[in-house]
Scaffold this active site. Sequence first.
Site, short mmCIF file in Angstrom:
data_model
loop_
_atom_site.label_atom_id
_atom_site.label_comp_id
_atom_site.label_asym_id
_atom_site.label_seq_id
_atom_site.Cartn_x
_atom_site.Cartn_y
_atom_site.Cartn_z
N LYS A 1 1.06 -1.30 0.19
CA LYS A 1 -0.02 0.19 -0.03
C LYS A 1 0.90 1.14 -0.04
O LYS A 1 1.73 1.10 0.38
CB LYS A 1 -0.84 -0.07 1.38
CG LYS A 1 -1.87 -0.94 1.23
CD LYS A 1 -2.47 -0.81 2.88
CE LYS A 1 -3.73 -1.96 2.92
NZ LYS A 1 -4.86 -1.98 2.01
N ARG B 1 -9.80 -11.84 2.74
CA ARG B 1 -10.74 -12.88 2.38
C ARG B 1 -9.84 -14.24 2.62
O ARG B 1 -10.58 -15.41 2.83
CB ARG B 1 -11.29 -12.80 0.97
CG ARG B 1 -10.04 -12.61 -0.01
CD ARG B 1 -10.46 -12.10 -1.18
NE ARG B 1 -10.52 -10.63 -1.27
CZ ARG B 1 -11.01 -9.80 -2.00
NH1 ARG B 1 -11.16 -10.12 -3.43
NH2 ARG B 1 -10.98 -8.51 -2.04
#
Length: 427
Positions: free
Chosen positions: A206, A280
Amino acid sequence: MQITLSKQPAAEQWGKDALLSANQNGMTIHLQKDPLVSIQKAARKIKNQGILNVALVGEGWGLEESWAFQQGFVSVKSTGEITFPALNSDQAEFDARLACSTFTREIINEPSDTLTPEVLAHKAAEFIVHQADKYAGKGKVSFEIISREAVKDRGYLGIWTVGKGSANMPAMLQLDFNPTGNPDAPVLACLVGKGITFDTGGYSIKSSDSMSTMRADMGGAALVTGALGLAIARGLNQRVKLYLCCAENMVSSRAFKLGDIIHYRNGVSVEVLNTDAEGRLVLADGLIEADKQNPQFIVDCATLTGAAKVAVGNDYHAVLSMDEQLVSDLLQSAKSEKEPFWRLPFEDFHRNQTASSFADIANVGSVPVPAGASTATAFLSYFVKNYQQNWLHIDCAATFRKTASDLWATGATGIGVKTLANLLLSK
């Protein structure tokens, strides 16, 4: 300073449609179209003026009005003190809300140098044990924290893959609140929470701007824990199991990489095409375990996708499910508790949009313009056998505010705790 309520508009000297006025006795909140929103906004304004100690006095201060003021007034720094009016029969409800909201907010706001995956699991377990001992009686909770190499040895390979690159090793909390005392009692619900205590994005790293709020990437785990705690305080008398999937997503020689393939216990293989789609991967382990319990329903909560925030902003939690009744029940609970949730689409065709050339599925969408929140839900559906019924996914877009708004201070909000508690008690 004393704070009173008024249904009358402020005098003209305070400006058109002024929310606040003041005199020698204190400040008055002038209620507008939505009284509770007026109160929360006013509390925010009062706090922003550096007024740290207030007393709510006069008529009109009931449970919801007092709660709205508290929500607007609380902040990470300069917490101050509110003297609330006596709420009589509503006092226990207010105190329970305050305890559970405070736990949820504080653990989300805690920096990741102290809130490691194992610490998160332990703090969550301690909180639920405390709530159960206080409201349901001792001995109603059992739990296990699986940590470090044991995560891999027990076959929780999503959590292990994401967390193995960090010096702060991964952990999984498996908790059973069973007020019946019967080990064979049916399970009402399984709650599954994403507990990524910090997310660098891994090798799909990020930017600094995106990474600065990643202490809050365990917001789903905090939400389900706070909600279960509040449901217990409100008298939950059915069995609920809690699964927190805790890891830190870091970059190192041990960290997972693009192209790695995870073989889950339910037989599904997953190709990693983005290490920043790690939530996830850990939730999959929790959902497999939850599904094995044959609960009446499963709810998972996660700060899962930026796509949900693009869709609903920082103001709503996004709801995705194919179970119309369960969605209706959740949205009715949200309406009752005056908390913002909004439904996003999830259909069977989304399950075909996570294709992989090397595994059963990939951990990101495979079409040119993927519906990010929907394809993330589709990914998770591969880990719930009967995904079309009795499973609901919440993409927690309203968990944390990077900057303050006219309703909320910077930091965690606690939105959703009351709604999920209400849902548990409505079944």
